[in-house]
Design a protein around this motif. Sequence first.
Motif, mmCIF file in Angstrom:
data_model
loop_
_atom_site.group_PDB
_atom_site.id
_atom_site.type_symbol
_atom_site.label_atom_id
_atom_site.label_comp_id
_atom_site.label_asym_id
_atom_site.label_seq_id
_atom_site.Cartn_x
_atom_site.Cartn_y
_atom_site.Cartn_z
ATOM 1 N N ILE A 79 0.880 -1.173 0.000
ATOM 2 C CA ILE A 79 0.000 0.000 0.000
ATOM 3 C C ILE A 79 0.912 1.216 0.000
ATOM 4 O O ILE A 79 1.871 1.284 0.786
ATOM 5 N N SER A 80 0.645 2.185 -0.871
ATOM 6 C CA SER A 80 1.432 3.419 -0.876
ATOM 7 C C SER A 80 0.497 4.618 -0.840
ATOM 8 O O SER A 80 -0.577 4.604 -1.448
ATOM 9 N N VAL A 81 0.910 5.653 -0.103
ATOM 10 C CA VAL A 81 0.100 6.860 0.034
ATOM 11 C C VAL A 81 0.956 8.068 -0.316
ATOM 12 O O VAL A 81 2.185 8.043 -0.199
ATOM 13 N N MET A 82 0.286 9.137 -0.736
ATOM 14 C CA MET A 82 0.974 10.382 -1.084
ATOM 15 C C MET A 82 0.080 11.543 -0.689
ATOM 16 O O MET A 82 -1.123 11.549 -0.989
ATOM 17 N N ALA A 83 0.637 12.535 -0.002
ATOM 18 C CA ALA A 83 -0.140 13.686 0.457
ATOM 19 C C ALA A 83 -0.273 14.725 -0.644
ATOM 20 O O ALA A 83 0.652 14.925 -1.445
ATOM 21 N N THR A 84 -1.419 15.392 -0.679
ATOM 22 C CA THR A 84 -1.639 16.510 -1.598
ATOM 23 C C THR A 84 -1.962 17.800 -0.848
ATOM 24 O O THR A 84 -2.244 18.813 -1.477
ATOM 25 N N ARG A 85 -1.926 17.741 0.482
ATOM 26 C CA ARG A 85 -2.192 18.922 1.322
ATOM 27 C C ARG A 85 -1.133 18.978 2.422
ATOM 28 O O ARG A 85 -0.495 17.990 2.749
ATOM 29 N N ASP A 86 -0.962 20.165 3.019
ATOM 30 C CA ASP A 86 0.021 20.340 4.085
ATOM 31 C C ASP A 86 -0.336 19.519 5.316
ATOM 32 O O ASP A 86 -1.506 19.398 5.686
ATOM 33 N N THR A 87 0.688 18.973 5.947
ATOM 34 C CA THR A 87 0.598 18.258 7.227
ATOM 35 C C THR A 87 -0.589 17.303 7.290
ATOM 36 O O THR A 87 -1.449 17.408 8.156
ATOM 37 N N ALA A 88 -0.647 16.388 6.342
ATOM 38 C CA ALA A 88 -1.680 15.345 6.349
ATOM 39 C C ALA A 88 -1.236 14.220 7.280
ATOM 40 O O ALA A 88 -0.183 13.610 7.073
ATOM 41 N N THR A 89 -2.028 13.955 8.308
ATOM 42 C CA THR A 89 -1.733 12.853 9.222
ATOM 43 C C THR A 89 -2.443 11.603 8.714
ATOM 44 O O THR A 89 -3.671 11.514 8.737
ATOM 45 N N VAL A 90 -1.669 10.644 8.241
ATOM 46 C CA VAL A 90 -2.190 9.428 7.617
ATOM 47 C C VAL A 90 -2.125 8.282 8.625
ATOM 48 O O VAL A 90 -1.109 8.087 9.287
ATOM 49 N N THR A 91 -3.228 7.535 8.724
ATOM 50 C CA THR A 91 -3.285 6.377 9.619
ATOM 51 C C THR A 91 -3.643 5.130 8.813
ATOM 52 O O THR A 91 -4.627 5.132 8.079
ATOM 53 N N ILE A 92 -2.838 4.093 8.948
ATOM 54 C CA ILE A 92 -3.118 2.789 8.330
ATOM 55 C C ILE A 92 -3.481 1.840 9.461
ATOM 56 O O ILE A 92 -2.662 1.577 10.352
ATOM 57 N N SER A 93 -4.709 1.349 9.442
ATOM 58 C CA SER A 93 -5.222 0.612 10.598
ATOM 59 C C SER A 93 -6.149 -0.510 10.145
ATOM 60 O O SER A 93 -6.211 -0.834 8.955
ATOM 61 N N ASP A 94 -6.900 -1.068 11.101
ATOM 62 C CA ASP A 94 -7.787 -2.201 10.847
ATOM 63 C C ASP A 94 -7.010 -3.332 10.162
ATOM 64 O O ASP A 94 -7.481 -3.942 9.202
ATOM 65 N N ILE A 95 -5.799 -3.569 10.674
ATOM 66 C CA ILE A 95 -4.926 -4.602 10.126
ATOM 67 C C ILE A 95 -5.317 -5.946 10.738
ATOM 68 O O ILE A 95 -5.354 -6.104 11.962
#
Length: 671
Positions: free
Chosen positions: A162-178
């Motif tokens: 899984i890969s993520v990329m931010a498009t806005r300032d200071t985006a806090t990304v959480t990967i969960s429900d594993i």
Amino acid sequence: MRQFYKKLVLLCFLVCGTILTTFAQLDTKHYIPPMYGRSQVDQHWLLLSTPETTPFNVTVTDGAGNLITTASISVNNSFVYDLGIGYAAIGPVEASELNTVNTKDALILTADRPFFANVRHQITAQGMSLTAKGNVAEGTRFRSGHVISNTSDGAFPKAHFISVMATRDTATVTISDITAGVTFLGLPQTGGTTDDVVVTLNPGESYVIGADLFRDVDGVALQPGEQNEVNGTLITSDKKIVVNSGSWVAGNEGAGVDIGVDQIVPIQFIGTEYIVMQGNATTNADDLERPLVVADVNNTQVFVNGSTTPIATLSAGEYFYIPFSEYSANGNMYITTSEPAYLYQSTSANNTNGPGLNFIPPLNCNGLTEVQIGDADLFGTSSLNILAEVGTNVQVNGTALTNSLPVTGNSEWVSYRVDNVVDEVNITADNVINVALVTVEGARGAAGYFSGFNPAPVIGAFSTQVCNGGADLYVVNDDSYDTFQWLINGFPIPGATGSTFTATGEGVYSVVGEKADCGIFESNGIPVLDVCFEICDNGIDDDEDGLVDCEDPDCSLIPPCNPNIPTLSEWGLYFLFLLFLNFGVVATLPKTALATANKQGRVFSSGQFSFPLIPALLAKAVLWSLLIMVAAYVVILFGWGTITMTDFICSWLCFPLLVYLTHLLLFARKV
């Protein structure tokens, strides 16, 4: 530095390798995060294409904003850029690059007219194709999907990612429900399950996590029975991000392996009603042709072919692979869910091996009405699967289709099968269509899906500057709507109700389109600026004269196009030189002279230094310094041809030091 978000364009599908999956989405800006390739990593490309007849530029940068290339494209001139080979290429990352903030392997693409962006990967026996979704890919909640896998590695090490990329300032990304038992490489875990992942990203920054599949030497890699449990992993963020999901070399025992990756969309664009069309698999079909439903909320019931009895009931994050046997005799399958759910399709263009991964959009009353495919038979015998509403006039290269195939459980849609398509293929319709292309030659196959998730209007622009008489905007997909209303900064513009509009003032312009019995949809915004000069280091034709940066004569006399002109950093060195020169002269002044000046109250002491200040000499110093400034301007004009605003401001910042230095020299001469 100002950036001008340019327009939207059309069509991309070139296939290489074994299984390719493509989902066409038209937009003016695309974000493409990196991908984790555990093995079988080789040639990586970027392909850009458009339906626009007039050539225009697409700017390609990495996540940090560094210019990679500027591509000129038009309907007859697509663009292929070699991103490199192996892990040195822009895009693929290896295990050591997982779980780190990355800017060098992501891509950001912008233009002022509509275009498709497709990333391809090819090795000897496998292949991948990912088409970016543009604006519709941005969101805050996603669920992952992966190629069905239940075996050991065999000859090829396998992985999900899984890969993520931010498009806005200071985006806090959480990967969960594993799911319990799932371990992502290099991340903290509790009781054999990876803990929630939390990372803060700024625009252009990306983050990749990966899970190796079973191999004897791996130790903590996923075992058979756990490999599919990566499905349904939850990705959320407090600011907009984009997400890639899939598998790099994966599959079932006896059914071959392949790369299946796609860019997915947030939950607001998923639905409850889908139709999938079977690929070419016959042998091993139950391993290769399996739709995958991923639930986002509890008690999501899954129904097939109009049945009122659910084939599965899922909790949030759970998944279900629908058996191949549920495909109808017509090669299609109608799938509904009681709650909005993600639908992926594990499919194959080859009748024996090589699974891919398609990301399927829900049935929609609005979308593409024309699909163009170049070199459809480039990789072998090709067939089209086309999905359309009943009564839709569908034509392939001008010939109307009549062999519609009913969909069990849904009387409003039909599918078509067109075999042995060659060369350039143009599919047109008077209503929404979804198109899948399947290709097979020997052991090599290809599959791609053409549709759009975004029902909103898409804005293009012949100009984004009002200084040239007005910015000419237009709706690219204008045939999808009955009425329009243009907005500036979110407010309606009186009388602006056509599919085209000329903006005469700065602002962010958007348009609302309405389609009867379908709904009201608002486009993304496009900035229009009142700027008529070329900015010389941003890779964009700002004044729209066809010349970019240093190619433009406007830039021939200013940095960075003329290296001889003093820059801000060079002026800083001049300032420091004058400052140290002042201290140096003060340090060499005779102490007797300073003592005499001190008795007259004209010396100011600071630490080891004493600074004289003689009013009469200061007045002369100002006059002499002004003459020196004029002489310097003359030298700059004759030597470099221009005086920039940087020169003007920095020279006057240096002026007080020059005055005091001249005053010190006059004082030293007097004593």
